[in-house]
Design an enzyme around this catalytic site. Structure first.
Site, PDB file in Angstrom:
ATOM      1  N   SER A 181       0.558  -1.052  -0.453  1.00 30.64           N
ATOM      2  CA  SER A 181      -0.535  -0.113  -0.144  1.00 30.64           C
ATOM      3  C   SER A 181       1.216   1.114   0.077  1.00 30.64           C
ATOM      4  O   SER A 181       1.754   1.398   0.298  1.00 30.64           O
ATOM      5  CB  SER A 181      -1.039   0.098   1.185  1.00 30.64           C
ATOM      6  OG  SER A 181      -0.963   1.333   1.312  1.00 30.64           O
ATOM      7  N   TYR A 189      -1.767  -0.377  10.328  1.00 33.52           N
ATOM      8  CA  TYR A 189      -1.622  -0.897   8.599  1.00 33.52           C
ATOM      9  C   TYR A 189      -0.503  -0.344   7.991  1.00 33.52           C
ATOM     10  O   TYR A 189       0.159  -0.867   7.174  1.00 33.52           O
ATOM     11  CB  TYR A 189      -3.419  -0.241   8.001  1.00 33.52           C
ATOM     12  CG  TYR A 189      -3.344  -0.347   6.695  1.00 33.52           C
ATOM     13  CD1 TYR A 189      -3.859  -1.340   6.892  1.00 33.52           C
ATOM     14  CD2 TYR A 189      -3.088   0.284   5.941  1.00 33.52           C
ATOM     15  CE1 TYR A 189      -4.402  -1.873   4.939  1.00 33.52           C
ATOM     16  CE2 TYR A 189      -3.405   0.268   5.101  1.00 33.52           C
ATOM     17  CZ  TYR A 189      -3.854  -1.041   4.084  1.00 33.52           C
ATOM     18  OH  TYR A 189      -4.104  -1.552   2.822  1.00 33.52           O
TER      19      TYR A 189
HETATM   20  P1  NAD Z   1     -11.746  -6.171   0.428  1.00 36.32           P
HETATM   21  O1  NAD Z   1     -12.136  -6.286   1.599  1.00 36.32           O
HETATM   22  O2  NAD Z   1     -12.841  -6.369  -0.691  1.00 36.32           O
HETATM   23  O3  NAD Z   1     -10.877  -7.394  -0.547  1.00 36.32           O
HETATM   24  C1  NAD Z   1      -9.288  -7.995   0.961  1.00 36.32           C
HETATM   25  C2  NAD Z   1     -10.254  -9.387   1.246  1.00 36.32           C
HETATM   26  O4  NAD Z   1      -9.314 -10.382   2.104  1.00 36.32           O
HETATM   27  C3  NAD Z   1     -11.305  -9.704   1.666  1.00 36.32           C
HETATM   28  O5  NAD Z   1     -12.627 -10.676   0.783  1.00 36.32           O
HETATM   29  C4  NAD Z   1     -11.551 -10.180   2.631  1.00 36.32           C
HETATM   30  O6  NAD Z   1     -12.357 -11.570   3.660  1.00 36.32           O
HETATM   31  C5  NAD Z   1     -10.349 -11.589   2.701  1.00 36.32           C
HETATM   32  N1  NAD Z   1      -9.164 -10.981   3.726  1.00 36.32           N
HETATM   33  C6  NAD Z   1      -9.375 -10.728   5.089  1.00 36.32           C
HETATM   34  N2  NAD Z   1      -9.179 -11.278   6.237  1.00 36.32           N
HETATM   35  C7  NAD Z   1      -8.020 -12.415   5.725  1.00 36.32           C
HETATM   36  C8  NAD Z   1      -7.611 -13.572   6.524  1.00 36.32           C
HETATM   37  N3  NAD Z   1      -7.174 -13.327   7.269  1.00 36.32           N
HETATM   38  N4  NAD Z   1      -7.149 -14.500   5.246  1.00 36.32           N
HETATM   39  C9  NAD Z   1      -8.205 -14.691   4.019  1.00 36.32           C
HETATM   40  N5  NAD Z   1      -8.575 -13.688   3.854  1.00 36.32           N
HETATM   41  C10 NAD Z   1      -9.052 -12.611   4.043  1.00 36.32           C
HETATM   42  O7  NAD Z   1     -10.431  -5.198   0.351  1.00 36.32           O
HETATM   43  P2  NAD Z   1      -9.772  -4.542  -0.502  1.00 36.32           P
HETATM   44  O8  NAD Z   1      -9.702  -2.920  -0.975  1.00 36.32           O
HETATM   45  O9  NAD Z   1     -10.093  -5.379  -2.136  1.00 36.32           O
HETATM   46  O10 NAD Z   1      -7.338  -5.222  -0.317  1.00 36.32           O
HETATM   47  C11 NAD Z   1      -7.142  -6.298  -1.134  1.00 36.32           C
HETATM   48  C12 NAD Z   1      -5.915  -6.027  -0.553  1.00 36.32           C
HETATM   49  O11 NAD Z   1      -5.402  -4.233  -1.018  1.00 36.32           O
HETATM   50  C13 NAD Z   1      -5.488  -5.407   1.206  1.00 36.32           C
HETATM   51  O12 NAD Z   1      -4.369  -6.019   1.319  1.00 36.32           O
HETATM   52  C14 NAD Z   1      -5.501  -3.598   1.157  1.00 36.32           C
HETATM   53  O13 NAD Z   1      -4.993  -3.462   1.924  1.00 36.32           O
HETATM   54  C15 NAD Z   1      -4.898  -3.996  -0.417  1.00 36.32           C
HETATM   55  N6  NAD Z   1      -5.225  -2.190  -0.235  1.00 36.32           N
HETATM   56  C16 NAD Z   1      -5.922  -1.940  -0.801  1.00 36.32           C
HETATM   57  C17 NAD Z   1      -6.344  -0.230  -0.778  1.00 36.32           C
HETATM   58  C18 NAD Z   1      -7.482   0.078  -1.421  1.00 36.32           C
HETATM   59  O14 NAD Z   1      -7.604   1.593  -1.389  1.00 36.32           O
HETATM   60  N7  NAD Z   1      -8.218  -0.074  -1.533  1.00 36.32           N
HETATM   61  C19 NAD Z   1      -5.442   0.514  -1.102  1.00 36.32           C
HETATM   62  C20 NAD Z   1      -3.507  -0.626  -0.722  1.00 36.32           C
HETATM   63  C21 NAD Z   1      -3.957  -1.221  -0.612  1.00 36.32           C
END
Ligand code: NAD
Length: 256
Positions: free
Chosen positions: A141, A154
């Site tokens: 991130s 985070y």
């Molecule tokens: P999201 O919540 O839509 O998807 C995350 C998925 O991870 C969910 O389906 C959830 O059930 C699963 N998950 C959570 N804990 C888990 C575990 N212990 N074991 C297995 N699966 C698990 O979120 P997203 O925004 O798509 O995030 C995906 C990745 O991208 C994350 O690592 C997040 O930190 C990173 N990220 C997101 C953003 C953003 O702006 N959305 C920005 C930077 C980084």
């Protein structure tokens, strides 16, 4: 289309992981979609099966639980094919002021985002090593690269993912395993809808030169490039920010 082997996508039931999984189906990958949430897996099945058919499998897995990771991968190669790709997208986020962050929450976020990335990578990396290599993409991130407020836990977890990516790239290069990370900026996903209130959204729009959030699909191209050894064979240990210019920014014109 060439058979690329199997790619494991953790967190593949939602958001960025789901968008990456969908893109990889169209590129000749077989997919193992792993997620903690049964509901997310069911929704992903509805979306991906019409396009992927038998080439997509789904498994419930808690990346923070070593036994669950091992069980989720067990037999995958015998039944499905060689695992040559891994995307670690499973993660949780919280926006909490520093003084309000409990040790329990800090540990939980590290456990899922950082230890989970390590545990899955180690198990999948062992499979890759045994059959000649592969590529791993960690979803870090921009909060692992900059001191964004509210992100002590985070941001620390994602900073850890950045360093883990570099260490793994160096250690696994002799095994022909490339390891890179993507550092997304603000992406419209279920996580962000929960995490970002109006004030937080206004802050991002002020700081991102492209003045918008991205769709999850806009991360998928970077992931498929980094997984594709015909396109990124000499790229390893890199952190690719897909962030509308956020990490390039400094003093920006006022918005709007
Ligand atoms: P999201 O919540 O839509 O998807 C995350 C998925 O991870 C969910 O389906 C959830 O059930 C699963 N998950 C959570 N804990 C888990 C575990 N212990 N074991 C297995 N699966 C698990 O979120 P997203 O925004 O798509 O995030 C995906 C990745 O991208 C994350 O690592 C997040 O930190 C990173 N990220 C997101 C953003 C953003 O702006 N959305 C920005 C930077 C980084």
């Amino acid at each position: 289309m060439a058979d690329r082997g199997v790619a494991v996508v953790t967190g593949g039931g939602s958001g960025i992981g789901l968008a990456i999984a969908e893109a990889l189906i169209g590129e000749g990958w077989k997919l193992l979609v792993a997620d903690l949430s049964a509901d997310a897996l069911q929704a992903a099945r509805t979306r991906l099966e019409p396009r992927g058919g038998d080439a997509v499998k789904f498994v419930q897995m808690d990346v923070a639980d070593e036994a669950s990771v091992i069980a989720g991968l067990k037999g995958c190669e015998d039944k499905f094919g060689e695992v040559r790709g891994l995307v670690n997208s499973a993660g949780i986020g919280r926006d909490v002021p520093f003084f309000d962050t409990s040790v329990q929450l800090f540990r939980k976020i590290l456990d899922i985002n950082l230890v989970g990335t390590f545990a899955v990578s180690r198990e999948v990396g062992r499979l890759m090593k045994a059959h000649g290599g592969g590529a791993i993409v960690n979803i870090a991130s921009v909060s692992g690269l900059r001191g964004n407020i509210g992100r002590s836990a985070y941001g620390a977890s994602k900073g850890g993912v950045v360093t883990l990516t570099q260490v793994m790239a160096c250690e696994l290069a002799p095994d022909n395993i490339r390891v890179n990370a993507i550092a997304p900026g603000p992406i419209e996903t279920p996580m962000v809808k929960e995490m970002h209130n109006d004030a937080v959204r206004a802050g991002w729009l002020q700081q991102v030169p492209q003045r918008r959030y991205a769709a999850p699909e806009e991360i998928a191209g970077a992931a498929s490039f980094l997984l594709d050894s015909s396109k990124s064979s000499f790229v390893t240990g890199q952190i690719l920010a897909v962030d509308g210019g956020f990490t390039a920014g400094g003093l920006l014109p006022p918005y709007p």
